[in-house]
Design an enzyme around this catalytic site. Structure first.
Site, short mmCIF file in Angstrom:
data_model
loop_
_atom_site.label_atom_id
_atom_site.label_comp_id
_atom_site.label_asym_id
_atom_site.label_seq_id
_atom_site.Cartn_x
_atom_site.Cartn_y
_atom_site.Cartn_z
N MET A 30 -50.23 7.40 13.65
CA MET A 30 -49.00 6.86 13.44
C MET A 30 -48.89 5.30 13.64
O MET A 30 -47.88 4.73 13.77
CB MET A 30 -47.86 7.44 14.58
CG MET A 30 -47.76 9.31 14.46
SD MET A 30 -46.32 9.63 15.06
CE MET A 30 -46.54 9.10 16.91
N GLU A 35 -57.91 0.80 20.25
CA GLU A 35 -59.48 1.15 19.99
C GLU A 35 -59.69 2.74 19.89
O GLU A 35 -60.45 3.06 19.41
CB GLU A 35 -60.01 0.64 21.22
CG GLU A 35 -60.87 -0.47 21.09
CD GLU A 35 -62.02 -0.67 19.95
OE1 GLU A 35 -62.73 0.54 19.90
OE2 GLU A 35 -61.97 -1.53 19.00
N GLY A 36 -58.64 3.34 20.60
CA GLY A 36 -58.80 5.00 20.31
C GLY A 36 -58.63 5.27 18.98
O GLY A 36 -59.56 6.15 18.56
N HIS A 37 -57.84 4.83 18.06
CA HIS A 37 -57.50 5.28 16.93
C HIS A 37 -58.86 4.57 16.06
O HIS A 37 -59.64 5.43 15.12
CB HIS A 37 -56.55 4.28 16.03
CG HIS A 37 -55.07 4.85 16.64
ND1 HIS A 37 -54.32 3.91 17.24
CD2 HIS A 37 -54.41 5.98 16.45
CE1 HIS A 37 -53.26 4.53 17.87
NE2 HIS A 37 -53.11 5.57 17.16
#
Ligand code: AMP
Length: 285
Positions: A30, A35-37
């Site tokens: 979204m 950093e996670g994405h």
């Protein structure tokens, strides 16, 4: 890097890559990338010559009282970050459709997700997983991809998508990737930016409570209620924090677990000020 906004353009670009024999990965997001994405994008780039990153704040997965309107939208900087990650062997297609592209006027067909969607987040956020399943299946059908990458951060979402893919015979492999955390343990999330500095200071307690639970299990505790009570105690010791749920569940079905044998998922959701945060871990005996 290619940026497309329409389904037709996406189909065309992906079809051209497929004709060239390239493997296609997808990372649905979204936006408001962190950093996670990016860890999911990197993971896809290891396996796939082309990674489609979708950026779409999906209205159908937000409840009427949820944060759809205020959800951060930062397309320009998202695109910039992704452009920096591309290389000749691992291309990136960004798909950033409008709401009208995804849900043209009169849209009325939805995916009714299975049992994994009926507990925990599904109970508290009616319609959420119906919106997730619908948009994910649409994305899968638009891009004709090989593998889709999701974060363990949204543990139940992965379980719901896996069940959908299995039960609807969707020919897409689902890969779940580890949770990326801030240095103090808070799981990265686009919603963390809603937190005041005071609430942000309290937020690492989610991960701390999970670590305490892991230590209890490592020390031999097998009673789910004991572990759940301890997590509750740790969380509620923080002023202003409201627990939504703490659950020990089977990692695939998400059915509640009484006694821990084998693998167990520990999932929690809390409210800090007006922000709802989730976290989880999986413990294997
Ligand atoms: P969202 O933009 O929040 O819908 O997330 C898009 C994808 O990124 C989902 O598969 C999430 O589970 C994943 N994701 C979000 N935060 C993290 C994180 N901290 N670590 C790993 N994956 C994440």
């Amino acid at each position: 890097m290619i940026l497309v906004h329409t389904v037709d353009d996406l189909r065309e670009k992906v079809a051209a890559a497929r004709r060239a024999g390239e493997k296609i990965g997808m990372v649905p997001t979204m936006g408001a990338l962190h950093e996670g994405h990016l860890s999911l994008v990197r993971r896809s780039q290891l396996q796939c010559a082309v990674t489609v990153v979708s950026i779409f704040v999906n209205p159908t997965q937000f409840g009427p009282t949820e944060d759809f309107a205020r959800y951060p939208r930062t397309l320009e900087s998202d695109v910039e970050m992704l452009a920096g990650m591309e290389n000749a062997c691992a291309k990136i297609i960004v798909f950033a459709p409008s709401v009208e592209q995804m849900y043209p006027a009169g849209f009325s067909t939805f995916v009714e997700p299975g049992t994994a969607a009926r507990v925990l987040e599904g109970e508290r956020r009616p319609g959420h997983f119906r919106g997730v399943a619908t948009v994910v299946l649409k994305l899968f059908l638009m891009a004709e991809l090989d593998i889709a990458f999701f974060g363990q951060k949204d543990f139940q979402q992965v379980a719901v998508v896996r069940q959908m893919v299995r039960e609807l015979n969707v020919p897409t492999e689902i890969v779940s990737c580890p949770i990326i955390r801030e240095p103090d343990g808070l799981a990265m999330s686009s919603r963390n930016r809603y937190l005041s500095s005071e609430a942000r200071g309290k937020a690492p307690v989610l991960y701390e409570s999970l670590q305490i639970a892991q230590r209890l299990i490592a020390a031999g505790q097998r009673e789910a209620t004991v572990i759940r009570d301890e997590i509750f105690r740790v969380l509620t010791s923080v002023e202003g924090l409201r627990v939504d749920y703490v659950a020990l569940a089977h990692p695939e079905t998400l059915a509640p677990v009484g006694e821990i044998v084998g693998e167990v998922a520990i999932l929690l959701a809390v409210w800090l000020e007006n922000t709802r945060l989730i976290d989880n871990c999986v413990v294997t005996l």
